[in-house]
Scaffold this active site. Sequence first.
Site, PDB file in Angstrom:
ATOM      1  N   THR A  40     -11.135  -3.160   4.123  1.00 44.24           N
ATOM      2  CA  THR A  40     -11.117  -3.059   5.585  1.00 44.24           C
ATOM      3  C   THR A  40      -9.678  -2.957   6.078  1.00 44.24           C
ATOM      4  O   THR A  40      -8.739  -3.246   5.350  1.00 44.24           O
ATOM      5  CB  THR A  40     -11.753  -4.304   6.227  1.00 44.24           C
ATOM      6  N   ASP A  41      -9.513  -2.548   7.336  1.00 46.53           N
ATOM      7  CA  ASP A  41      -8.191  -2.565   7.953  1.00 46.53           C
ATOM      8  C   ASP A  41      -8.277  -3.289   9.298  1.00 46.53           C
ATOM      9  O   ASP A  41      -9.312  -3.856   9.634  1.00 46.53           O
ATOM     10  CB  ASP A  41      -7.628  -1.137   8.096  1.00 46.53           C
ATOM     11  N   GLN A  42      -7.198  -3.287  10.050  1.00 44.03           N
ATOM     12  CA  GLN A  42      -7.161  -4.146  11.240  1.00 44.03           C
ATOM     13  C   GLN A  42      -8.096  -3.670  12.357  1.00 44.03           C
ATOM     14  O   GLN A  42      -8.251  -4.377  13.354  1.00 44.03           O
ATOM     15  CB  GLN A  42      -5.729  -4.311  11.741  1.00 44.03           C
ATOM     16  N   GLY A  44     -11.144  -3.496  11.723  1.00 40.80           N
ATOM     17  CA  GLY A  44     -12.356  -4.221  11.369  1.00 40.80           C
ATOM     18  C   GLY A  44     -13.363  -3.382  10.603  1.00 40.80           C
ATOM     19  O   GLY A  44     -14.495  -3.817  10.395  1.00 40.80           O
TER      20      GLY A  44
END
Lengths: 166, 166, 166, 166
Positions: A40-42, A44
């Site tokens: 995942t990344d920031q 979400g």
Amino acid sequence: MAAIYRRPGRRFHLLTRPTPRNPVTDKPYAPTLRVRYDETDQMGVVYHGNYLKYFEVGRTELMRHLGFPYSEMERRGALLVVVEANCRYRDSARYDDVLRIETAGTCPSPLRIRFHYRVVREADDVIVADGWTDLACLDRDRRLRRLPPEVREGLERFELSVEELV
Amino acid sequence: MAAIYRRPGRRFHLLTRPTPRNPVTDKPYAPTLRVRYDETDQMGVVYHGNYLKYFEVGRTELMRHLGFPYSEMERRGALLVVVEANCRYRDSARYDDVLRIETAGTCPSPLRIRFHYRVVREADDVIVADGWTDLACLDRDRRLRRLPPEVREGLERFELSVEELV
Amino acid sequence: MAAIYRRPGRRFHLLTRPTPRNPVTDKPYAPTLRVRYDETDQMGVVYHGNYLKYFEVGRTELMRHLGFPYSEMERRGALLVVVEANCRYRDSARYDDVLRIETAGTCPSPLRIRFHYRVVREADDVIVADGWTDLACLDRDRRLRRLPPEVREGLERFELSVEELV
Amino acid sequence: MAAIYRRPGRRFHLLTRPTPRNPVTDKPYAPTLRVRYDETDQMGVVYHGNYLKYFEVGRTELMRHLGFPYSEMERRGALLVVVEANCRYRDSARYDDVLRIETAGTCPSPLRIRFHYRVVREADDVIVADGWTDLACLDRDRRLRRLPPEVREGLERFELSVEELV
């Protein structure tokens, strides 16, 4: 920048067909995987670049089910290298989602394979991403060589499912 | 499966043009990076999926040089999400190579940016990979929104270099 | 699960010393890097596993500044492999942060190097993470061998900075 | 630099005990995974940093089997963050190997969990890596909070297997 696009107001491409099955063994060849936290990344959701890794899981398992695991091909001196990749992002996948990687392949020439992929969220059968990769076959000295004929024949048996996937 | 393809007997696409420069500041906006060990795979070259990360480094630095860092855009509620990505692999990059990521952008519509990329090995100015990504702009509630006008105008100033890149 | 821990009410370990410098060339050997989008996770901070990649950037640049780039060592048949790694997470790093990787090394035996690392956020000189890795030296046939003597001697010149780092 | 160390002349730590099982459901809680191509590096083995991702797969599945999936915990406002991680590399894993991630947890205080891990190659039951991570529990505002009591109790039921793992 994440892969999270969804047209407002409606869902994309609900799948109704069952998972493709190996016509010889009648086992499904579409592997599933669970999204890991690091994928995942920031935003979400799954980072868009990770879908190329999921595609690779798909073709690895397709080739294993066809009877020629890629690890074995590489040991015998037939290396597959990606020459072009394309991915369209249709929805977002999240941590802990189970994804099904549907894969089919064609051999447009004796030198090249094109794999098509659909990444489908198991919980609701929605396509999250789809795409394709073109691969060339190299020998140990990194020169172009023809695909092993049994690989070409194996993939041709799947041509119908390719038609379904595209 | 690695990104290592090279036509036998000759090199691809020798670049003769200089690195694109920011017309306002006259600084080059093409960032360089050094290939890390974890970015290689067992073929001894950069894993093909990692080029999408390099592309992101390219557009991040282009946007910073245009005056709107993406981290700032995201804080203000303009999220860019990838809707399609394409990459062609032309040569292979290796551990510790320095790569230059040349990037240009166009706005085909008020809702979308297309970035073009060239990943060039600094040592010999050979293109290792090129490609593009299409991005859409979302608001905080993940609904499609128009691109901030200053972003569109900033990118339009680079149209010439886009022509050069494609 | 991210690396985001901070004791409530106060900041950790404010650094006041300047970046370590190479005593021979007087150049700083602590490389900086900018956090990439794919290195974040859904907690909005750098995924904890990525610090081992940052550590590797640190030792790669330290060895280059000492005059024996690791890529060259590997070509000559001296492979360094990690036998143990440890990382403590003290604060969180975010997308687009610039991080400085401070590194020092010792040779507790002719067969082993221990590198110590501090990952420092440039904006406020706060330590985000620190740790160490033990590496052994192998030959081409993957058997243990002694470290090249010039590597040991080069690292010994840095012993003082090791003292500072631990 | 890869995780590939093996003492010459003999194998490490042959496991003879069966996979740990959930004492309530009697199902094994040790997930297996297959090494992906991108997880290898140019030494031909799994990059050492990737074991922290495998550890996370282990604790994710342990917590699911105990009845509190981590994705659910995070939605309810109990975030687990890694405060320290340690990994010892004992052998190397290769592309397409199937690895089993054995995991056990203890709660040394109401604020902290320590998970222990063993990464075991299924084909020959050899330990490839082992290690531990300490995690703290945060609330939505990123402040330290106590672990949910049911999590502590669930982990305590596994204390015996912790003894076996350490």
